[in-house]
Motif scaffolding. Structure first.
Motif, PDB file in Angstrom:
ATOM      1  N   GLY A  10       0.853  -1.255  -0.054  1.00 29.60           N
ATOM      2  CA  GLY A  10      -0.101  -0.080  -0.094  1.00 29.60           C
ATOM      3  C   GLY A  10       0.755   1.345  -0.085  1.00 29.60           C
ATOM      4  N   TYR A  11       0.211   2.406   0.149  1.00 26.72           N
ATOM      5  CA  TYR A  11       0.729   3.721   0.084  1.00 26.72           C
ATOM      6  C   TYR A  11       1.862   3.942   1.077  1.00 26.72           C
ATOM      7  N   ILE A  12       1.482   3.954   2.270  1.00 23.40           N
ATOM      8  CA  ILE A  12       2.769   4.090   3.332  1.00 23.40           C
ATOM      9  C   ILE A  12       3.688   3.133   3.404  1.00 23.40           C
ATOM     10  N   GLY A  13       3.000   1.678   3.337  1.00 27.13           N
ATOM     11  CA  GLY A  13       3.715   0.487   3.365  1.00 27.13           C
ATOM     12  C   GLY A  13       4.930   0.342   2.392  1.00 27.13           C
ATOM     13  N   LEU A  30       3.325  -9.082   3.527  1.00 30.21           N
ATOM     14  CA  LEU A  30       2.009  -9.942   3.452  1.00 30.21           C
ATOM     15  C   LEU A  30       1.002  -8.821   3.255  1.00 30.21           C
ATOM     16  N   ASP A  31       0.146  -8.959   2.109  1.00 30.85           N
ATOM     17  CA  ASP A  31      -0.734  -8.057   1.724  1.00 30.85           C
ATOM     18  C   ASP A  31      -1.862  -8.834   0.915  1.00 30.85           C
ATOM     19  N   ASN A  32      -3.067  -8.682   1.073  1.00 31.15           N
ATOM     20  CA  ASN A  32      -4.232  -9.272   0.341  1.00 31.15           C
ATOM     21  C   ASN A  32      -4.608  -8.611  -1.146  1.00 31.15           C
ATOM     22  N   CYS A  34      -6.118  -5.977  -1.685  1.00 30.65           N
ATOM     23  CA  CYS A  34      -7.409  -5.309  -1.721  1.00 30.65           C
ATOM     24  C   CYS A  34      -7.383  -4.029  -1.943  1.00 30.65           C
ATOM     25  N   ASN A  35      -6.213  -3.114  -1.802  1.00 24.62           N
ATOM     26  CA  ASN A  35      -6.320  -1.814  -2.074  1.00 24.62           C
ATOM     27  C   ASN A  35      -4.839  -1.411  -2.444  1.00 24.62           C
ATOM     28  N   SER A  36      -4.203  -2.407  -3.391  1.00 19.39           N
ATOM     29  CA  SER A  36      -2.922  -2.055  -3.762  1.00 19.39           C
ATOM     30  C   SER A  36      -2.810  -2.918  -4.981  1.00 19.39           C
ATOM     31  N   SER A  37      -1.385  -2.869  -5.687  1.00 17.75           N
ATOM     32  CA  SER A  37      -1.132  -3.662  -6.868  1.00 17.75           C
ATOM     33  C   SER A  37       0.058  -3.914  -6.611  1.00 17.75           C
ATOM     34  N   ASP A  58      -4.290 -12.662   3.759  1.00 21.90           N
ATOM     35  CA  ASP A  58      -4.989 -11.806   4.810  1.00 21.90           C
ATOM     36  C   ASP A  58      -4.713 -11.990   6.327  1.00 21.90           C
ATOM     37  N   VAL A  59      -4.514 -10.690   6.742  1.00 23.30           N
ATOM     38  CA  VAL A  59      -3.962 -10.747   8.258  1.00 23.30           C
ATOM     39  C   VAL A  59      -5.170 -11.455   9.042  1.00 23.30           C
ATOM     40  N   ARG A  60      -6.236 -11.724   8.686  1.00 21.69           N
ATOM     41  CA  ARG A  60      -7.190 -12.302   9.533  1.00 21.69           C
ATOM     42  C   ARG A  60      -6.732 -13.781   9.534  1.00 21.69           C
ATOM     43  N   HIS A  79       2.586  -3.150  11.003  1.00 25.17           N
ATOM     44  CA  HIS A  79       1.299  -3.508  10.785  1.00 25.17           C
ATOM     45  C   HIS A  79       0.544  -2.289  10.235  1.00 25.17           C
ATOM     46  N   PHE A  80       0.492  -2.344   8.662  1.00 16.23           N
ATOM     47  CA  PHE A  80      -0.139  -1.430   8.044  1.00 16.23           C
ATOM     48  C   PHE A  80      -1.498  -1.821   7.752  1.00 16.23           C
ATOM     49  N   ALA A  81      -1.464  -3.055   7.576  1.00 19.43           N
ATOM     50  CA  ALA A  81      -2.642  -3.646   6.683  1.00 19.43           C
ATOM     51  C   ALA A  81      -4.220  -3.175   7.470  1.00 19.43           C
ATOM     52  N   LEU A  83      -8.196  -1.327   6.256  1.00 19.00           N
ATOM     53  CA  LEU A  83      -8.927  -0.232   5.449  1.00 19.00           C
ATOM     54  C   LEU A  83      -9.028   1.001   6.057  1.00 19.00           C
ATOM     55  N   LYS A  84      -9.191   2.159   5.347  1.00 22.66           N
ATOM     56  CA  LYS A  84      -8.689   3.378   5.737  1.00 22.66           C
ATOM     57  C   LYS A  84      -9.688   4.585   5.167  1.00 22.66           C
ATOM     58  N   ALA A  85     -10.858   4.227   4.399  1.00 23.54           N
ATOM     59  CA  ALA A  85     -11.716   5.241   4.094  1.00 23.54           C
ATOM     60  C   ALA A  85     -12.712   5.612   5.159  1.00 23.54           C
ATOM     61  N   ASP A  98     -13.695  -5.562  11.119  1.00 22.33           N
ATOM     62  CA  ASP A  98     -13.304  -7.129  10.872  1.00 22.33           C
ATOM     63  C   ASP A  98     -11.705  -6.926  10.321  1.00 22.33           C
ATOM     64  N   ASN A  99     -11.486  -6.139   9.462  1.00 25.33           N
ATOM     65  CA  ASN A  99     -10.141  -5.866   9.126  1.00 25.33           C
ATOM     66  C   ASN A  99      -9.318  -5.359   9.915  1.00 25.33           C
ATOM     67  N   ASN A 100      -9.575  -4.093  10.519  1.00 28.61           N
ATOM     68  CA  ASN A 100      -8.894  -3.490  11.276  1.00 28.61           C
ATOM     69  C   ASN A 100      -8.452  -4.043  12.828  1.00 28.61           C
ATOM     70  N   PRO A 148     -16.547   4.772  12.328  1.00 30.34           N
ATOM     71  CA  PRO A 148     -16.106   3.365  12.603  1.00 30.34           C
ATOM     72  C   PRO A 148     -14.492   3.266  12.317  1.00 30.34           C
ATOM     73  N   TYR A 149     -14.036   3.704  11.494  1.00 30.68           N
ATOM     74  CA  TYR A 149     -12.509   3.804  11.055  1.00 30.68           C
ATOM     75  C   TYR A 149     -12.111   4.333  12.197  1.00 30.68           C
ATOM     76  N   GLY A 150     -12.251   5.582  12.708  1.00 31.29           N
ATOM     77  CA  GLY A 150     -11.542   5.906  14.012  1.00 31.29           C
ATOM     78  C   GLY A 150     -11.726   5.176  15.192  1.00 31.29           C
ATOM     79  N   SER A 152     -11.896   2.039  15.082  1.00 31.99           N
ATOM     80  CA  SER A 152     -11.317   0.961  14.987  1.00 31.99           C
ATOM     81  C   SER A 152      -9.935   1.209  15.366  1.00 31.99           C
ATOM     82  N   LYS A 153      -9.244   2.239  15.269  1.00 29.21           N
ATOM     83  CA  LYS A 153      -7.787   2.659  15.642  1.00 29.21           C
ATOM     84  C   LYS A 153      -7.622   2.869  17.125  1.00 29.21           C
ATOM     85  N   ILE A 154      -8.816   3.353  17.897  1.00 29.17           N
ATOM     86  CA  ILE A 154      -8.862   3.643  19.274  1.00 29.17           C
ATOM     87  C   ILE A 154      -9.040   2.135  19.886  1.00 29.17           C
TER      88      ILE A 154
HETATM   89  P1  NAD Z   1      -3.438   1.620   1.832  1.00 32.87           P
HETATM   90  O1  NAD Z   1      -4.695   1.225   1.590  1.00 32.87           O
HETATM   91  O2  NAD Z   1      -2.748   2.308   0.764  1.00 32.87           O
HETATM   92  O3  NAD Z   1      -2.510   0.556   2.471  1.00 32.87           O
HETATM   93  C1  NAD Z   1      -3.134  -0.645   3.234  1.00 32.87           C
HETATM   94  C2  NAD Z   1      -2.771  -1.858   2.684  1.00 32.87           C
HETATM   95  O4  NAD Z   1      -3.293  -2.979   3.465  1.00 32.87           O
HETATM   96  C3  NAD Z   1      -3.180  -2.298   1.095  1.00 32.87           C
HETATM   97  O5  NAD Z   1      -2.103  -2.738   0.447  1.00 32.87           O
HETATM   98  C4  NAD Z   1      -4.121  -3.326   1.320  1.00 32.87           C
HETATM   99  O6  NAD Z   1      -4.195  -3.981   0.242  1.00 32.87           O
HETATM  100  C5  NAD Z   1      -3.644  -4.192   2.556  1.00 32.87           C
HETATM  101  N1  NAD Z   1      -4.646  -4.666   3.136  1.00 32.87           N
HETATM  102  C6  NAD Z   1      -5.962  -4.039   3.694  1.00 32.87           C
HETATM  103  N2  NAD Z   1      -6.518  -5.195   4.395  1.00 32.87           N
HETATM  104  C7  NAD Z   1      -5.793  -6.284   4.445  1.00 32.87           C
HETATM  105  C8  NAD Z   1      -6.052  -7.376   4.899  1.00 32.87           C
HETATM  106  N3  NAD Z   1      -6.987  -7.857   5.809  1.00 32.87           N
HETATM  107  N4  NAD Z   1      -5.107  -8.287   5.093  1.00 32.87           N
HETATM  108  C9  NAD Z   1      -4.029  -7.968   4.364  1.00 32.87           C
HETATM  109  N5  NAD Z   1      -3.635  -6.877   3.708  1.00 32.87           N
HETATM  110  C10 NAD Z   1      -4.638  -5.985   3.754  1.00 32.87           C
HETATM  111  O7  NAD Z   1      -3.330   2.632   2.980  1.00 32.87           O
HETATM  112  P2  NAD Z   1      -2.182   3.465   3.718  1.00 32.87           P
HETATM  113  O8  NAD Z   1      -2.779   5.123   3.327  1.00 32.87           O
HETATM  114  O9  NAD Z   1      -0.915   3.015   3.338  1.00 32.87           O
HETATM  115  O10 NAD Z   1      -2.307   3.151   5.177  1.00 32.87           O
HETATM  116  C11 NAD Z   1      -1.550   2.345   5.671  1.00 32.87           C
HETATM  117  C12 NAD Z   1      -2.012   2.096   7.210  1.00 32.87           C
HETATM  118  O11 NAD Z   1      -1.920   3.512   7.913  1.00 32.87           O
HETATM  119  C13 NAD Z   1      -3.709   2.029   7.344  1.00 32.87           C
HETATM  120  O12 NAD Z   1      -3.741   1.107   8.628  1.00 32.87           O
HETATM  121  C14 NAD Z   1      -4.172   3.267   7.544  1.00 32.87           C
HETATM  122  O13 NAD Z   1      -5.418   3.161   8.620  1.00 32.87           O
HETATM  123  C15 NAD Z   1      -3.253   4.035   8.420  1.00 32.87           C
HETATM  124  N6  NAD Z   1      -3.221   5.407   8.297  1.00 32.87           N
HETATM  125  C16 NAD Z   1      -3.161   5.974   7.109  1.00 32.87           C
HETATM  126  C17 NAD Z   1      -3.145   7.245   6.977  1.00 32.87           C
HETATM  127  C18 NAD Z   1      -3.391   8.051   5.565  1.00 32.87           C
HETATM  128  O14 NAD Z   1      -3.693   9.142   5.512  1.00 32.87           O
HETATM  129  N7  NAD Z   1      -2.896   7.310   4.524  1.00 32.87           N
HETATM  130  C19 NAD Z   1      -3.212   8.290   8.121  1.00 32.87           C
HETATM  131  C20 NAD Z   1      -3.284   7.682   9.218  1.00 32.87           C
HETATM  132  C21 NAD Z   1      -3.279   6.024   9.669  1.00 32.87           C
END
Ligand code: NAD
Ligand code: WQD
Length: 346
Positions: A10-13, A30-32, A34-37, A58-60, A79-81, A83-85, A98-100, A148-150, A152-154
């Motif tokens: 993913g983006y930050i990962g 390890l990445d499923n 679902c939101n990356s290439s 999947d981390v689950r 642990h970045f995995a 959902l973040k929207a 479930d994911n977070n 719910p996103y927020g 889940s982090k709390i």
């Molecule tokens: P992103 O969606 O680009 O990366 C998340 C990665 O996790 C993706 O590659 C996705 O395919 C993978 N993933 C999702 N669910 C998964 C699962 N169940 N099993 C395995 N892989 C899974 O998001 P990002 O912006 O890189 O964010 C990374 C982390 O940082 C997230 O936890 C997000 O909540 C947190 N975060 C992001 C921001 C931001 O603004 N981008 C800010 C604060 C916190």
């Protein structure tokens, strides 16, 4: 060090994997997807000349994680995995919990089984909640999230606190990110949202590259100097490097005695308005960004930024890249990859 990076495509990962490989760590992603290439992993290899070991999973899947931790002799996990929207989380709360949350519990079970007790968790400034005074400091209590996103982090931060309380062997960093933007200076990796971007910067760059006609600025009547919202934007490469600083800190724990749960803000400590972003982007890229002032977006706060002093004093980390660097690098990524990681339609 052998590091497992969940969500490493993913983006930050992806930006963090680059920094880890360049610092000679052995990296398993390890990445499923679902939101990356998977193309992101190829680009990482082009940048670094090295490959992360990739597992599509999947981390689950606790059994898979346990096996990976053991077979790859992992010392620490980032642990970045998840959902973040934010908006989607209101529509699909169970998918987010479930994911977070379930995903994080699954990882913690696997780490316990494999005897790995060093973890860096992607937390968020959102954990301070809407009522916290600015700047946000790590010693403020966790707030009440408005989505719910927020939540889940709390919840995960609370679970980590309870775990560290129960077992003194753990060393856990909850890194509370502010607003990461920008891209690697190579222009090879960057943010590639699916569909209409929710976040400001991908929207701005997609307008500048001609994919969208104009930016809607959500609210021009906030109680801020120019009426638009203020956030603490930081360069994603600075953010990525913060994870290496945290890993180094966790590594200072002596056998049997962990550091417990430590929270650190990763931000610049500076606030920037939406209009400042648009104007600075136009200046550094010479690209126009047509915009209109639209109604406020539900749930947005007028202004927040980090007190970034604790990460500086305890981790030796601070953001070094300027707003101009962030916007120039975001534009390099978008202009070199107008459709993100998708090849352009011919
Ligand atoms: P992103 O969606 O680009 O990366 C998340 C990665 O996790 C993706 O590659 C996705 O395919 C993978 N993933 C999702 N669910 C998964 C699962 N169940 N099993 C395995 N892989 C899974 O998001 P990002 O912006 O890189 O964010 C990374 C982390 O940082 C997230 O936890 C997000 O909540 C947190 N975060 C992001 C921001 C931001 O603004 N981008 C800010 C604060 C916190
Ligand atoms: C920034 C500013 C918008 C889009 C979110 C999450 C937060 C964290 C980071 C994960 C706001 C304005 C945006 C647009 C606009 N993520 N904007 N037009 O809302 O600060 O934070 O991402 O943890 O939890 O809530 O970031 O980039 O969405 O918005 O005017 O098309 O840009 O109103 O003021 P936000 P953002």
């Amino acid at each position: 060090m052998n590091v497992l990076v969940t969500g490493g495509a993913g983006y930050i990962g992806a930006h963090t994997v680059v920094e880890l490989l360049q610092a000679d760590h052995q990296v398993t992603v390890l990445d499923n997807l679902c939101n990356s290439s998977p193309i992101a992993l190829e680009r990482i290899a082009r940048i670094t000349g090295q490959r992360a070991h990739f597992i599509e999973g999947d981390v689950r899947d606790t059994a898979l994680l346990t096996q990976v931790l053991q077979e790859r002799q992992v010392n620490a996990v980032i642990h970045f995995a998840g959902l973040k929207a934010v908006g989607e989380s209101v529509q699909k709360p169970i998918a987010y919990y479930d994911n977070n949350v379930t995903g994080s519990i699954s990882l913690l079970k696997a780490m316990t089984a494999a005897g790995v007790r060093q973890l860096v968790f992607s937390s968020s400034a959102t954990v301070y909640g809407p009522l916290a005074p600015v700047p946000y400091r790590e010693d403020m209590p966790l707030g009440q999230a408005s989505n719910p996103y927020g939540s889940s982090k709390i919840m995960v931060e609370q679970i980590l606190a309870d775990l560290c309380h129960a077992d003194a062997g753990w060393s856990v960093a909850a890194l509370r990110y502010f607003n990461p933007i920008g891209a690697h200076e190579s222009g090879l990796i960057g943010e590639d949202p699916q569909g209409i971007p929710n976040n400001l910067l991908p929207f701005v760059t997609q307008v500048a590259v001609g994919r969208r006609p104009e930016l809607a600025i959500f609210g021009g009547d906030y109680d801020t100097p120019d009426g638009t919202c203020i956030r603490d934007y930081l360069h994603v490469v600075d953010l990525a490097r913060g994870h290496l600083s945290a890993l180094q800190k966790l590594g200072q724990a002596t056998a049997g005695t962990g550091l417990g749960l430590k929270a650190w803000n990763l931000g610049t400590g500076q606030g920037t308005s939406v209009l400042d972003i648009v104007r600075t982007f136009e200046t550094v890229t010479s690209r126009p960004v047509p915009y209109r002032i639209a109604p406020r977006r539900a749930g947005d706060l007028a202004a927040f930024w980090a007190d970034a002093a604790l990460a500086a004093s305890e981790l030796g980390w601070q953001a070094t890249r300027t707003l101009e660097d962030m916007l120039r690098d975001a534009w390099r990524w978008q202009s070199k990859n107008p459709q993100g990681y998708q090849p352009e339609a011919s």
